[in-house]
Design an enzyme around this catalytic site. Structure first.
Site, mmCIF file in Angstrom:
data_model
loop_
_atom_site.group_PDB
_atom_site.id
_atom_site.type_symbol
_atom_site.label_atom_id
_atom_site.label_comp_id
_atom_site.label_asym_id
_atom_site.label_seq_id
_atom_site.Cartn_x
_atom_site.Cartn_y
_atom_site.Cartn_z
ATOM 1 N N LYS A 61 72.105 21.250 25.971
ATOM 2 C CA LYS A 61 72.951 22.566 25.609
ATOM 3 C C LYS A 61 74.403 22.050 25.859
ATOM 4 O O LYS A 61 75.138 22.762 25.025
ATOM 5 C CB LYS A 61 72.538 23.689 26.508
ATOM 6 C CG LYS A 61 71.451 24.373 26.501
ATOM 7 C CD LYS A 61 71.227 25.499 27.517
ATOM 8 C CE LYS A 61 69.685 25.962 27.572
ATOM 9 N NZ LYS A 61 69.205 27.018 26.178
ATOM 10 N N THR A 114 68.837 32.908 21.772
ATOM 11 C CA THR A 114 69.086 34.458 21.585
ATOM 12 C C THR A 114 70.444 34.972 21.887
ATOM 13 O O THR A 114 70.925 35.932 21.311
ATOM 14 C CB THR A 114 68.009 35.172 22.428
ATOM 15 O OG1 THR A 114 68.053 34.735 23.719
ATOM 16 C CG2 THR A 114 66.689 34.912 22.038
ATOM 17 N N HIS A 172 57.747 27.699 23.083
ATOM 18 C CA HIS A 172 59.178 27.944 23.084
ATOM 19 C C HIS A 172 60.161 26.575 23.603
ATOM 20 O O HIS A 172 61.420 26.760 23.714
ATOM 21 C CB HIS A 172 59.660 28.778 24.457
ATOM 22 C CG HIS A 172 59.182 30.185 24.206
ATOM 23 N ND1 HIS A 172 59.892 31.045 23.608
ATOM 24 C CD2 HIS A 172 58.088 30.949 24.507
ATOM 25 C CE1 HIS A 172 59.122 32.492 23.396
ATOM 26 N NE2 HIS A 172 58.007 32.117 23.954
ATOM 27 N N LYS A 177 73.214 37.651 20.110
ATOM 28 C CA LYS A 177 73.887 38.691 20.851
ATOM 29 C C LYS A 177 75.538 38.508 20.420
ATOM 30 O O LYS A 177 76.256 39.655 20.160
ATOM 31 C CB LYS A 177 73.769 38.687 22.259
ATOM 32 C CG LYS A 177 72.363 39.035 22.526
ATOM 33 C CD LYS A 177 72.128 38.343 23.922
ATOM 34 C CE LYS A 177 70.419 38.553 24.219
ATOM 35 N NZ LYS A 177 70.051 37.828 25.356
ATOM 36 N N LYS A 237 74.753 30.081 29.282
ATOM 37 C CA LYS A 237 73.457 29.931 29.137
ATOM 38 C C LYS A 237 72.736 28.896 30.283
ATOM 39 O O LYS A 237 73.916 28.547 31.037
ATOM 40 C CB LYS A 237 73.041 29.103 28.171
ATOM 41 C CG LYS A 237 74.042 27.860 27.453
ATOM 42 C CD LYS A 237 73.892 27.439 26.309
ATOM 43 C CE LYS A 237 74.652 28.289 25.049
ATOM 44 N NZ LYS A 237 73.521 28.718 24.217
ATOM 45 N N ARG A 238 71.718 28.415 30.572
ATOM 46 C CA ARG A 238 71.434 27.519 31.573
ATOM 47 C C ARG A 238 72.189 26.400 31.333
ATOM 48 O O ARG A 238 72.319 26.023 30.208
ATOM 49 C CB ARG A 238 69.857 27.676 31.479
ATOM 50 C CG ARG A 238 68.943 28.551 32.286
ATOM 51 C CD ARG A 238 69.531 28.857 33.735
ATOM 52 N NE ARG A 238 68.904 27.856 34.371
ATOM 53 C CZ ARG A 238 67.680 28.113 35.260
ATOM 54 N NH1 ARG A 238 66.991 28.980 35.318
ATOM 55 N NH2 ARG A 238 67.247 26.912 36.006
HETATM 56 C C1 26V Z 1 59.195 26.409 31.796
HETATM 57 C C2 26V Z 1 59.028 26.351 33.064
HETATM 58 C C3 26V Z 1 58.350 24.906 33.619
HETATM 59 C C4 26V Z 1 57.716 25.152 34.867
HETATM 60 C C5 26V Z 1 58.727 25.849 35.809
HETATM 61 C C6 26V Z 1 58.894 27.086 35.196
HETATM 62 C C7 26V Z 1 59.386 27.375 33.832
HETATM 63 C C8 26V Z 1 60.074 28.508 33.131
HETATM 64 C C9 26V Z 1 60.042 28.383 32.034
HETATM 65 C C10 26V Z 1 59.911 27.399 31.010
HETATM 66 C C11 26V Z 1 60.126 27.422 29.774
HETATM 67 C C12 26V Z 1 61.299 27.149 29.380
HETATM 68 C C13 26V Z 1 61.337 27.288 27.691
HETATM 69 C C14 26V Z 1 62.173 28.495 27.302
HETATM 70 O O1 26V Z 1 62.911 29.048 28.137
HETATM 71 N N1 26V Z 1 62.855 28.074 26.075
HETATM 72 C C15 26V Z 1 63.645 28.976 25.608
HETATM 73 O O2 26V Z 1 63.058 29.924 24.789
HETATM 74 C C16 26V Z 1 63.873 31.218 24.227
HETATM 75 C C17 26V Z 1 63.068 32.034 23.464
HETATM 76 O O3 26V Z 1 62.255 31.898 22.640
HETATM 77 C C18 26V Z 1 64.624 30.200 23.023
HETATM 78 O O4 26V Z 1 65.648 31.056 22.566
HETATM 79 C C19 26V Z 1 65.253 29.093 23.563
HETATM 80 O O5 26V Z 1 66.011 28.313 22.767
HETATM 81 C C20 26V Z 1 64.600 28.046 24.547
HETATM 82 O O6 26V Z 1 65.056 27.085 25.197
#
Ligand code: 26V
Length: 795
Positions: free
Chosen positions: A533, A635, A348, A639, A527-528
């Protein structure tokens, strides 16, 4: 079910399940009573689904995800059961608006953002498609922090969704597993045996997830950590009360809180423990189910699919090998091959700082046997592909992306562009060795929640025009195109949007005390908060526009409201500075008597799923402005398009595919492409060059740098100004000029309301492909190799 049946069921639960008399019931009681009445309607399809899957010996899909950003569940369940009208009537009888009852439910924020919300959409789609599946995750006691603003700065407070009774889950005290940590590996009869030193209990909590039309329900099984020993009686008896409860506190810490930083995994021990905790419990649970039906482990890949939602559950590779080899005696090579047959991995993000790596020292201390198995996995891989080295273990670290790649039979990206970039960048070497392993599965969103539930006005209009088949088959939205030449249809489309906007205006007035004009364009970025972004690009454009309106207040400006929402990770200083700047800019602009009728800025606090459901249907313009190459998919972008808000965006993530679907004339494109961004960065002084070439940008940056937005506190926003005019890694300045141009095109397009509504409606009509049902069909065909357990007729 009639409304009087539902009313009777609500009153029954109010009395017998909650012990409340209708005369004294408060909103929470009504919400619980309705939830229990609705839950009763889910139970039979849920049991039937389980029985059908067992009887049909179907392959089961297990979606392993550290996060499920499910939000509120009551309205979604009511919508999927087709009980919305009935529930409205029942509460009219009871003298309480249904909306009051629905908004009493806490928003379960068991995720950070896109990745967690995607998991929630996928589980709902798997139920709607009648695919036997289960979501496995963690039952965090506290979800993502609550955000508020104090003098424009983000303040975090703990989230407490379980404070109110939770209507949906079933506690399963009998479904528990002992999860070990630490200790050592000993040899017994020529076999390696892990003897953990510490341990805790994973206990299951099940939430049924009902699909469209109530045909099928799957389970979301979340694990909660419990101590093996409640308290130390000896210590208690000797008077040391705090030490006596130490084991309990320690164990419960594992599922206490969601990590709120989705940018930089900090190599925290507790995080690795969380990952192993839920992954190990899920694998053992799935294996127990498999072994109750089959006795040949070689059948595992035919009957079980584990999907790893990013690398967070990537320890599943070594753990499954351990379960198969150490505990069940399969030869090592067979154990690895069997595990690989079951496992697949979704990536992701390509941001290097977000890729998980664990120090070998930590891995060896917490999971000594797993570290040995990872070495074996690497060695087996090197033996199989002797020409090059692409290992999980490197420089004293375990690289979880490489581990997941090597242990998965398929690895997927989440948009076409992202998948291409995976092949060219982080997984270049592994892709050369395994050219068939990486595939694309573009993300999607569930139309039940994001259109039918969130946007009833638009939904009614669509159903009036093309019937109700679109909810279960979203590509039917293309049938709307023939209605676009009907002026009456476009008027109704405009009226639906206008109704949603006035609802939002009322809500913002009540909750923020800010007056908005529903005729202004609602330009929304939610968004975050991340540098990639580029919320700061958006606010820079607002500043430049404000300056231009002040220069020329009598020109024909298109009124706009820029709406922001999003949380910054508590430790992400720069993201917090962006929030502060936006709030400071909002204060100045909204108070400007000359410009505020044309331009306002609003940052709504505590953005979450519920707020998204309120904002997206009321939006005119969708801001998807990330630096090309950085947003894996997005995503939210889908929407917005579905709800009739055209995009202003870069060629990044799924924007590329959205633009192809809705048509280039119905998408406001700007900015550099991913290769152009890389080339631009090579220039070194790209920001200075961009600033020198665009006086508008220079002036906006000057205002950030001086105290225009920080009266009496010059320097407050100097950090952002310095970053942008210097290093500017995300090439904000170099994209500014083209962004400005595209925004002025948006202004002109919006000024022609007839043309705009046509463009908005075309976005809806042409976005049907972005359903998560389509995504799930892709995973079923290309990765899991299974399908629905029911035919379209429900048989
Ligand atoms: C990473 C970490 C690192 C450790 C601490 C907690 C934590 C939590 C989540 C993540 C993953 C971040 C990656 C993410 O959210 N990617 C997003 O995924 C979406 C679904 O595929 C996508 O639409 C977004 O573009 C993408 O940024």
């Amino acid at each position: 079910m009639t409304s009087s049946d539902l009313r009777d069921s609500i009153l029954h639960h109010l009395k017998y399940s909650l012990g409340k008399d209708a005369a004294h019931a408060v909103t929470q009681d009504w919400r619980m009573a309705l939830s229990l009445a609705v839950r009763d309607r889910i139970t039979d399809p849920w049991f039937d689904a389980t029985r059908t899957a067992y009887a049909g010996q179907n392959k089961r899909v297990y979606y392993l995800s550290m996060e499920f950003l499910i939000g509120r569940l009551l309205q979604d369940a009511i919508v999927n059961l087709g009980l919305l009208e009935t529930a409205h009537e029942a509460f009219t009888d009871l003298g309480l608006p249904l909306d009051t009852v629905l908004s009493n439910e806490p928003d379960a924020a068991l995720g950070n953002g896109g990745l967690g919300r995607l998991a929630a959409c996928f589980i709902e789609s798997l139920s709607s498609l009648a695919v036997p599946a289960m979501g496995y995750g963690i039952r965090y006691e506290h979800g993502l922090f609550k955000q508020s603003f104090v003098q424009g700065r983000q303040i975090e407070a703990p989230e407490d969704w379980l404070q109110q009774t939770h209507a949906w889950e079933f506690e399963r005290p009998e479904s528990t597993y002992h999860i070990g940590f630490g200790g050592r590996v000993v040899q017994k009869d020529g076999r390696s045996v892990w003897e953990p030193e510490d341990g805790l209990i994973a206990q299951a909590y099940d939430t049924p997830v009902i699909g469209w039309k109530g045909r099928w329900a799957n389970t979301l099984r979340l694990w909660s950590a419990k101590p093996t020993q409640i308290f130390d009686l000896d210590r208690f008896n000797s008077g040391d009360y705090i030490a006596a409860s130490a084991p309990e506190t320690l164990a419960r810490t594992i599922s206490r809180v969601l990590y709120p930083d989705d940018t930089t995994p900090q190599g925290k021990e507790l995080r690795l423990k969380q990952e192993f905790f839920f992954t190990a419990a899920s694998l053992r649970d799935a294996l127990r189910r498999f072994e109750s039906e089959y006795d040949d482990l070689h059948l595992l890949p035919q009957k079980v699919a584990f999907q790893l939602n990013d690398t967070h559950p990537a320890i599943a590779g070594p753990e499954l090998v351990r379960l198969l080899h150490d505990e069940r005696g399969l030869p090592m090579d067979e154990a690895i091959a069997t595990a690989r047959g079951c496992l697949a991995y979704t990536n992701h993000t390509l941001l290097p700082e977000a890729l998980e790596r664990w120090p070998v020292e930590l891995m060896g201390r917490l999971l000594p046997r797993h570290l040995q198995i990872i070495e074996r996995i690497d060695a087996a891989h090197a033996a199989e592909k002797p020409d090059r080295r692409a290992n999980a273990l490197e420089d004293g670290e375990v690289k979880m992306g490489e581990l997941a790649f090597i242990m998965g039979h398929k690895v997927n990206g989440v948009s076409a562009l992202h998948t291409d970039l995976m092949k060219q960048t982080v997984f270049k070497e592994l892709h050369r060795l395994h050219p068939d392993r990486i595939i694309n599965q573009t993300n999607g969103v569930t139309p039940r929640r994001w259109v039918l539930g969130a946007n009833p006005r638009l939904s009614t209009l669509i159903t009036d025009a093309i019937g109700d088949g679109w909810v279960g088959d979203l590509e039917q939205l293309s049938g709307l195109e023939t209605h676009l030449d009907d002026a009456g249809f476009l008027d109704r489309f405009a009226a639906a949007k206008r109704g949603n906007k006035t609802d939002l205006v009322d809500w913002v007035q009540r909750n923020q005390g800010i007056a908005l004009d529903p005729d202004a364009m609602f330009d929304v970025q939610i968004k975050r908060i991340h540098e990639y972004k580029r919320q700061h690009l958006n606010i820079l454009e607002a500043i430049a526009l404000w300056q231009e309106i002040r220069d020329n207040p009598n020109a024909d400006w298109t009124p706009r409201v820029k709406i922001f929402g999003g949380k910054a990770a508590p430790g992400y200083v720069f993201a917090k500075e962006i929030i502060h700047l936006i709030n400071d800019v909002a204060a100045v602009l909204n108070a400007d008597p000359v410009t505020s009728k044309y331009l306002k800025v609003v940052f709504l606090p505590n953005y979450n799923v519920t707020l998204a459901e309120r904002l997206i249907p009321a939006s005119d313009l969708s801001e998807q402005i990330s630096t090309a190459g950085k947003e894996a998919s997005g995503t939210g972008n889908m929407k917005f398009a579905l709800n009739g808000a055209p995009t202003i965006g870069t060629l990044d993530g799924a924007n590329v595919e959205i633009r192809e679907h809705v048509g280039t004339d119905n998408f406001f494109l700007f900015g550099m492409t991913a290769p152009e961004v890389d080339a631009r960065r090579e220039l070194g002084d790209h920001a200075a060059q961009a600033i020198a070439a665009d006086p508008r940008l220079a002036r906006a940056l000057d205002a950030v740098r001086d105290d225009t937005f920080a009266p009496g506190d010059p320097g407050r926003h100097a950090g952002i100004a310095e970053n942008l005019s210097g290093h500017d890694y995300f090439v904000v300045c170099s994209d500014f000029t083209d962004y400005w141009r595209a925004q002025r095109e948006v202004d002109a397009a919006y000024a022609d309301q007839g043309g705009w509504m046509r463009m908005a409606a075309l976005n809806t009509a042409r976005s049907g492909w972005f359903s998560s049902d389509r995504s799930m069909r892709g995973y079923l065909a290309d990765i899991w190799r299974t399908g629905p357990a029911l035919g379209a007729d429900g048989e």
